[in-house]
Scaffold this active site. Structure first.
Site, PDB file in Angstrom:
ATOM      1  CG  ASP A   1      -0.013  10.368  -2.613  1.00 55.91           C
ATOM      2  OD1 ASP A   1       0.685  11.350  -2.940  1.00 55.91           O
ATOM      3  OD2 ASP A   1       0.151   9.230  -3.076  1.00 55.91           O
TER       4      ASP A   1
ATOM      5  CG  HIS B   1       7.466   7.427  -3.177  1.00 54.26           C
ATOM      6  ND1 HIS B   1       6.167   7.512  -3.617  1.00 54.26           N
ATOM      7  CD2 HIS B   1       8.024   6.365  -3.825  1.00 54.26           C
ATOM      8  CE1 HIS B   1       5.945   6.541  -4.499  1.00 54.26           C
ATOM      9  NE2 HIS B   1       7.051   5.838  -4.645  1.00 54.26           N
TER      10      HIS B   1
HETATM   11 ZN    ZN Z   1       4.652   8.946  -3.098  1.00 51.85          ZN
END
Ligand code: ZN
Length: 388
Positions: free
Chosen positions: A284, A194
């Site tokens: 996501d 991330h």
């Molecule tokens: Zn993320």
């Protein structure tokens, strides 16, 4: 039961023209023109005028729910089968996010198994945003070797105030352990990263590759379309031979704060001569997305959706891009990177994960390992409690 799908325009994801596809027991058995079957135990489906795509592969979804960054009431719900199936997604990789206290790896694996029983193919990353990496068995490599669903670590956070502010050495150790666990288990052993909006961007990954024996390809960074600056760093990263991932779920607040929409990001990649095989999209899904008012104050939250993966594909095609050219972004590219060797392509011996659509991309049927999940655009299977 053998099923023979007649006369589809086949995208494997490369365009293969008009074909028949025979499948049974979850696998594609034959592909060809005018296939002849000497069996009474088969059904035929006329696919004339339709196109057949591989089931979509989503390398990041918060299957147990994510969020929680505005307190307990802001935790998002867990996924249901139709969140994916109605939008052609048949393979997902689940991850924890910021929260690895009230969200656990045990829950993640249980949810993955539940969705597998529902009919999807579901894998997981061990760990979360944080370092030291939370594991199920005491180490990353043990998790990879002993737990079928676990194929890597993720999404570990860098360049983000919510991350653990890892040093080069700490990240290198995570990557090394993941690499060895992957080798020993025959899995990808990828570190899914991330990337936040912090100053460093992808620098930490380059530093690991420069200062240690870990190659850049060990990392698979996501949210690369978070800002124009990160996008350009991402292009350099991809040109160095590694994969980058764009986030499909977005809202107006994200775009207003500088996120680059997927269509624009892909167009820029093409203009910058970044090979499209180095790029994937992830949903996501079930992450939380902020909503701000005119004064920039947080006024609410929305939820990312797994549906955004197919919606982004449709937007790319609507923007004039060739379907065969952009389809790998949501199918074969992630499957190859994650070593999901039965996924992301339509070929003999591969899993029968398939999406039948009209020429204008309206989904008619979805099969996952040969199991019909969607028919005439309607779900024919649901998670156990999703309609309660
Ligand atoms: Zn993320």
């Amino acid at each position: 039961m053998l099923t023979l799908l007649r006369n589809v325009e086949l995208y494997a994801p490369q365009y293969c023209g008009n074909q028949d596809v025979l499948f049974a027991a979850g696998k594609i058995l034959a592909i060809g023109h005018n296939l002849n079957i000497n069996s009474e135990l088969h059904q035929e489906i006329d696919g004339s005028g339709k196109q057949l795509l591989p089931g979509l592969v989503d390398p990041l979804a918060h299957i147990t729910g994510g969020g929680g960054e505005g307190g307990f009431a802001t935790r998002t719900r867990a996924m249901n089968l139709t969140d994916a199936s109605l939008y052609g997604v048949t393979t997902l990789v689940g991850a924890l996010g910021t929260d690895s206290i009230s969200r656990t790896l045990e829950e993640l694996i249980a949810k993955a198994k539940g969705l597998q029983q529902d009919g999807l193919s579901v894998y997981c990353y061990t760990g979360s945003y944080s370092y030291p990496v939370a594991t199920l068995t005491g180490s990353i490599s043990r998790d990879l070797m002993l737990i079928d669903q676990i194929i890597g670590v993720g999404e570990i956070a860098i360049a983000d105030h919510r991350g653990s502010q890892l040093s080069v050495h700490e990240l290198a150790r995570v990557a090394a352990e993941c690499r060895v666990g992957g080798m020993l288990s025959g899995k990808a052993g990828i570190v899914f990263v991330h990337v936040g909006d912090g100053k460093g961007g992808l620098n930490l990954l380059h530093q690991v590759a420069e200062q240690t024996d870990i190659p850049l390809t060990q990392f698979y960074p996501t949210h690369i379309n978070r800002s124009q600056q990160l996008l350009e760093q991402g292009f350099a990263f991809a040109k160095a031979g590694a994969m980058i991932d764009f986030t499909a779920s977005t809202n107006q607040a994200c775009l207003d704060s500088g996120e680059v929409a997927v269509v624009d990001a892909v167009q820029q990649a093409i203009n910058a001569n970044v090979p499209l095989r180095q790029i994937s999209l992830s949903s996501d899904g079930n992450a939380s997305l902020p909503v701000f008012n005119d004064r920039g104050e947080l006024t609410g939250l929305e939820m990312g959706t797994v549906a955004s993966l197919y919606q982004s594909l449709c937007q790319l095609v609507a923007a004039g891009m060739n379907l065969a050219e952009v389809l790998p972004l949501v199918t074969s590219n992630a499957a190859r990177t994650l070593k999901l060797t039965q996924k992301g392509q339509l070929a003999v011996g591969m899993d029968a994960d398939m999406v039948l659509t009209t020429p204008d991309m309206v989904i008619d049927k979805v099969w996952s390992q040969g199991l019909l999940l969607v028919d005439q655009g309607q779900a024919v299977r649901y998670s156990q409690f999703e309609r309660c």
